[in-house]
Design a protein around this motif. Structure first.
Motif, PDB file in Angstrom:
ATOM      1  N   ILE A   1      33.801  18.484  42.235  1.00  0.00           N
ATOM      2  CA  ILE A   1      33.775  19.792  42.945  1.00  0.00           C
ATOM      3  C   ILE A   1      34.898  20.535  42.193  1.00  0.00           C
ATOM      4  CG2 ILE A   1      33.815  21.242  44.800  1.00  0.00           C
ATOM      5  CD1 ILE A   1      31.332  19.629  44.485  1.00  0.00           C
ATOM      6  N   ARG A   2      36.065  20.117  42.237  1.00  0.00           N
ATOM      7  CA  ARG A   2      37.181  20.742  41.680  1.00  0.00           C
ATOM      8  C   ARG A   2      36.959  21.125  40.065  1.00  0.00           C
ATOM      9  NH1 ARG A   2      40.802  20.756  38.171  1.00  0.00           N
ATOM     10  NH2 ARG A   2      40.348  18.815  37.293  1.00  0.00           N
ATOM     11  N   GLN A   3      36.564  20.424  39.497  1.00  0.00           N
ATOM     12  CA  GLN A   3      36.096  20.682  38.050  1.00  0.00           C
ATOM     13  C   GLN A   3      35.031  21.682  37.980  1.00  0.00           C
ATOM     14  OE1 GLN A   3      35.208  17.004  35.607  1.00  0.00           O
ATOM     15  NE2 GLN A   3      37.267  16.226  35.987  1.00  0.00           N
ATOM     16  N   LEU A   4      34.044  21.496  38.874  1.00  0.00           N
ATOM     17  CA  LEU A   4      32.958  22.565  38.833  1.00  0.00           C
ATOM     18  C   LEU A   4      33.518  23.886  39.345  1.00  0.00           C
ATOM     19  CD1 LEU A   4      30.137  20.590  40.618  1.00  0.00           C
ATOM     20  CD2 LEU A   4      30.126  21.051  38.206  1.00  0.00           C
ATOM     21  N   MET A   5      34.476  24.119  40.131  1.00  0.00           N
ATOM     22  CA  MET A   5      35.050  25.445  40.467  1.00  0.00           C
ATOM     23  C   MET A   5      35.998  26.010  39.591  1.00  0.00           C
ATOM     24  SD  MET A   5      33.394  26.332  43.032  1.00  0.00           S
ATOM     25  CE  MET A   5      31.799  25.138  43.196  1.00  0.00           C
ATOM     26  N   SER A   6      36.458  25.142  38.442  1.00  0.00           N
ATOM     27  CA  SER A   6      37.454  25.340  37.411  1.00  0.00           C
ATOM     28  C   SER A   6      37.125  26.436  36.692  1.00  0.00           C
ATOM     29  CB  SER A   6      38.093  24.411  36.716  1.00  0.00           C
ATOM     30  OG  SER A   6      37.117  23.878  35.809  1.00  0.00           O
ATOM     31  N   GLY A   7      35.883  27.052  36.575  1.00  0.00           N
ATOM     32  CA  GLY A   7      35.795  28.257  35.987  1.00  0.00           C
ATOM     33  C   GLY A   7      36.458  29.484  36.496  1.00  0.00           C
ATOM     34  N   LEU A   8      36.754  29.435  37.586  1.00  0.00           N
ATOM     35  CA  LEU A   8      37.510  30.279  38.354  1.00  0.00           C
ATOM     36  C   LEU A   8      39.040  29.963  38.585  1.00  0.00           C
ATOM     37  CD1 LEU A   8      34.959  31.337  41.273  1.00  0.00           C
ATOM     38  CD2 LEU A   8      35.328  32.422  39.190  1.00  0.00           C
ATOM     39  N   SER A   9      39.736  31.087  38.363  1.00  0.00           N
ATOM     40  CA  SER A   9      41.315  30.812  38.730  1.00  0.00           C
ATOM     41  C   SER A   9      41.500  30.560  40.227  1.00  0.00           C
ATOM     42  CB  SER A   9      42.153  32.000  38.296  1.00  0.00           C
ATOM     43  OG  SER A   9      41.836  33.093  39.080  1.00  0.00           O
ATOM     44  N   GLU A  10      42.540  30.315  40.549  1.00  0.00           N
ATOM     45  CA  GLU A  10      42.940  29.853  41.995  1.00  0.00           C
ATOM     46  C   GLU A  10      42.720  31.170  42.614  1.00  0.00           C
ATOM     47  OE1 GLU A  10      46.939  28.775  44.547  1.00  0.00           O
ATOM     48  OE2 GLU A  10      46.517  27.725  42.550  1.00  0.00           O
ATOM     49  N   HIS A  11      43.309  32.309  42.259  1.00  0.00           N
ATOM     50  CA  HIS A  11      43.158  33.799  42.974  1.00  0.00           C
ATOM     51  C   HIS A  11      41.620  33.810  42.904  1.00  0.00           C
ATOM     52  CE1 HIS A  11      43.923  37.649  44.355  1.00  0.00           C
ATOM     53  NE2 HIS A  11      43.401  37.960  43.265  1.00  0.00           N
ATOM     54  N   GLU A  12      40.925  33.730  41.998  1.00  0.00           N
ATOM     55  CA  GLU A  12      39.561  34.119  41.947  1.00  0.00           C
ATOM     56  C   GLU A  12      38.724  33.328  42.981  1.00  0.00           C
ATOM     57  OE1 GLU A  12      38.642  35.592  37.464  1.00  0.00           O
ATOM     58  OE2 GLU A  12      38.716  33.586  38.008  1.00  0.00           O
ATOM     59  N   GLN A  13      39.155  31.780  43.184  1.00  0.00           N
ATOM     60  CA  GLN A  13      38.365  31.010  44.017  1.00  0.00           C
ATOM     61  C   GLN A  13      38.514  31.415  45.546  1.00  0.00           C
ATOM     62  OE1 GLN A  13      39.168  26.747  43.335  1.00  0.00           O
ATOM     63  NE2 GLN A  13      38.973  27.079  41.217  1.00  0.00           N
ATOM     64  N   GLU A  14      40.116  31.892  45.664  1.00  0.00           N
ATOM     65  CA  GLU A  14      40.297  32.560  47.199  1.00  0.00           C
ATOM     66  C   GLU A  14      39.547  33.731  47.518  1.00  0.00           C
ATOM     67  OE1 GLU A  14      41.998  30.885  49.488  1.00  0.00           O
ATOM     68  OE2 GLU A  14      42.760  29.180  48.333  1.00  0.00           O
ATOM     69  N   THR A  15      39.456  34.443  46.508  1.00  0.00           N
ATOM     70  CA  THR A  15      38.765  35.881  46.672  1.00  0.00           C
ATOM     71  C   THR A  15      37.316  35.594  47.016  1.00  0.00           C
ATOM     72  OG1 THR A  15      40.288  36.967  45.194  1.00  0.00           O
ATOM     73  CG2 THR A  15      38.084  38.096  45.585  1.00  0.00           C
ATOM     74  N   ALA A  16      36.435  34.459  46.267  1.00  0.00           N
ATOM     75  CA  ALA A  16      35.344  34.289  46.219  1.00  0.00           C
ATOM     76  C   ALA A  16      35.161  33.539  47.700  1.00  0.00           C
ATOM     77  CB  ALA A  16      34.863  33.240  45.378  1.00  0.00           C
ATOM     78  N   ILE A  17      35.833  32.905  48.337  1.00  0.00           N
ATOM     79  CA  ILE A  17      35.931  32.092  49.420  1.00  0.00           C
ATOM     80  C   ILE A  17      35.680  33.608  50.565  1.00  0.00           C
ATOM     81  CG2 ILE A  17      36.820  30.980  51.467  1.00  0.00           C
ATOM     82  CD1 ILE A  17      38.175  29.307  49.061  1.00  0.00           C
ATOM     83  N   LYS A  18      36.788  34.312  50.367  1.00  0.00           N
ATOM     84  CA  LYS A  18      36.578  35.226  51.593  1.00  0.00           C
ATOM     85  C   LYS A  18      35.411  36.318  51.484  1.00  0.00           C
ATOM     86  CE  LYS A  18      41.718  35.723  51.303  1.00  0.00           C
ATOM     87  NZ  LYS A  18      42.776  36.284  50.908  1.00  0.00           N
ATOM     88  N   ILE A  19      34.960  36.414  50.159  1.00  0.00           N
ATOM     89  CA  ILE A  19      33.763  37.503  50.126  1.00  0.00           C
ATOM     90  C   ILE A  19      32.407  36.768  50.406  1.00  0.00           C
ATOM     91  CG2 ILE A  19      31.954  38.597  48.309  1.00  0.00           C
ATOM     92  CD1 ILE A  19      34.777  39.172  46.606  1.00  0.00           C
ATOM     93  N   VAL A  20      32.418  35.428  50.257  1.00  0.00           N
ATOM     94  CA  VAL A  20      31.069  34.828  50.440  1.00  0.00           C
ATOM     95  C   VAL A  20      30.977  34.530  51.884  1.00  0.00           C
ATOM     96  CG1 VAL A  20      29.656  32.823  50.323  1.00  0.00           C
ATOM     97  CG2 VAL A  20      30.793  33.989  48.088  1.00  0.00           C
ATOM     98  N   ARG A  21      32.213  34.196  52.688  1.00  0.00           N
ATOM     99  CA  ARG A  21      32.123  34.020  53.815  1.00  0.00           C
ATOM    100  C   ARG A  21      31.844  35.323  54.785  1.00  0.00           C
ATOM    101  NH1 ARG A  21      37.398  31.864  55.206  1.00  0.00           N
ATOM    102  NH2 ARG A  21      36.627  29.885  55.100  1.00  0.00           N
ATOM    103  N   LYS A  22      32.432  36.251  54.316  1.00  0.00           N
ATOM    104  CA  LYS A  22      32.244  37.797  54.615  1.00  0.00           C
ATOM    105  C   LYS A  22      30.691  38.067  54.837  1.00  0.00           C
ATOM    106  CE  LYS A  22      33.449  42.611  54.387  1.00  0.00           C
ATOM    107  NZ  LYS A  22      33.988  43.714  53.617  1.00  0.00           N
ATOM    108  N   LEU A  23      29.984  37.786  53.630  1.00  0.00           N
ATOM    109  CA  LEU A  23      28.589  38.006  53.480  1.00  0.00           C
ATOM    110  C   LEU A  23      27.949  37.098  54.288  1.00  0.00           C
ATOM    111  CD1 LEU A  23      26.264  39.255  51.783  1.00  0.00           C
ATOM    112  CD2 LEU A  23      26.502  37.162  50.314  1.00  0.00           C
ATOM    113  N   GLY A  24      28.060  35.780  54.236  1.00  0.00           N
ATOM    114  CA  GLY A  24      27.393  34.809  55.261  1.00  0.00           C
ATOM    115  C   GLY A  24      27.619  35.457  56.675  1.00  0.00           C
ATOM    116  N   LEU A  25      28.785  35.736  57.153  1.00  0.00           N
ATOM    117  CA  LEU A  25      29.088  36.229  58.560  1.00  0.00           C
ATOM    118  C   LEU A  25      28.050  37.436  58.896  1.00  0.00           C
ATOM    119  CD1 LEU A  25      32.584  35.398  59.101  1.00  0.00           C
ATOM    120  CD2 LEU A  25      30.708  34.023  60.256  1.00  0.00           C
ATOM    121  N   SER A  26      28.170  38.430  57.946  1.00  0.00           N
ATOM    122  CA  SER A  26      27.381  39.652  58.052  1.00  0.00           C
ATOM    123  C   SER A  26      25.952  39.460  58.099  1.00  0.00           C
ATOM    124  CB  SER A  26      27.693  40.478  57.101  1.00  0.00           C
ATOM    125  OG  SER A  26      26.990  40.244  55.550  1.00  0.00           O
ATOM    126  N   VAL A  27      25.369  38.357  57.314  1.00  0.00           N
ATOM    127  CA  VAL A  27      24.017  38.087  57.603  1.00  0.00           C
ATOM    128  C   VAL A  27      23.758  37.365  58.878  1.00  0.00           C
ATOM    129  CG1 VAL A  27      22.192  36.604  56.675  1.00  0.00           C
ATOM    130  CG2 VAL A  27      23.754  38.024  55.132  1.00  0.00           C
TER     131      VAL A  27
END
Length: 147
Positions: free
Chosen positions: A116-142
């Motif tokens: 999983i770490r390798q699969l996510m390595s296409g994004l930087s640490e900062h991008e991963q943190e940002t993606a977590i927040k954005i996707v969580r926000k989307l899921g909660l809004s739905v």
């Protein structure tokens, strides 16, 4: 320039395709152990969280009760988990991982986590943190829309 509908459709397609590709790659390892992703999810949950009521397991891994019973039966037959009936409330069935199930997860999980770490390595640490927040926000809004 895209309108709101076109942008939303594009986002849906991009998220769906990314999710499908990532899931397929993650599941290849699990397949090597003759488990399907749902079975792995149940074992992993029980390993990390301990004994759980069967209803809670279904809620946590987003599985309907009929399907949950099927998965639990399969894992029980293989000796990876066991049922314990509540003394206080006979309607509640607890599911616990067995020693054999724990041994299996202990042999799979480190490699799974690294995969999983390798699969996510296409994004930087900062991008991963940002993606977590954005996707969580989307899921909660739905989720809020469906209430």
């Amino acid at each position: 320039m895209q309108n709101d509908q076109e942008r939303a459709l594009k986002l849906f397609i991009v998220l769906s395709r990314a999710s499908k590709v990532i899931a397929e790659e993650a599941h290849k390892l699990i397949d090597n152990y003759s488990l399907n992703p749902t079975e792995f999810g149940v074992l992993e949950l029980l390993y990390h969280r301990g004994r759980q009521p069967i209803q809670k397991i279904g809620q946590k891994i987003l599985l309907r009760s009929g399907s949950m019973t099927y998965v639990v039966n399969r894992l029980e037959v293989r000796g990876f988990l066991e049922r314990n009936f509540s003394e206080e409330d006979k309607r509640i069935t607890y599911i616990a991982i067995t020693k054999e199930g724990a041994t299996l997860i202990e042999s799979i999980f480190p490699e799974h986590a690294e995969n999983i770490r390798q699969l996510m390595s296409g994004l930087s640490e900062h991008e991963q943190e940002t993606a977590i927040k954005i996707v969580r926000k989307l899921g909660l809004s739905v989720n809020d829309l469906s209430l």
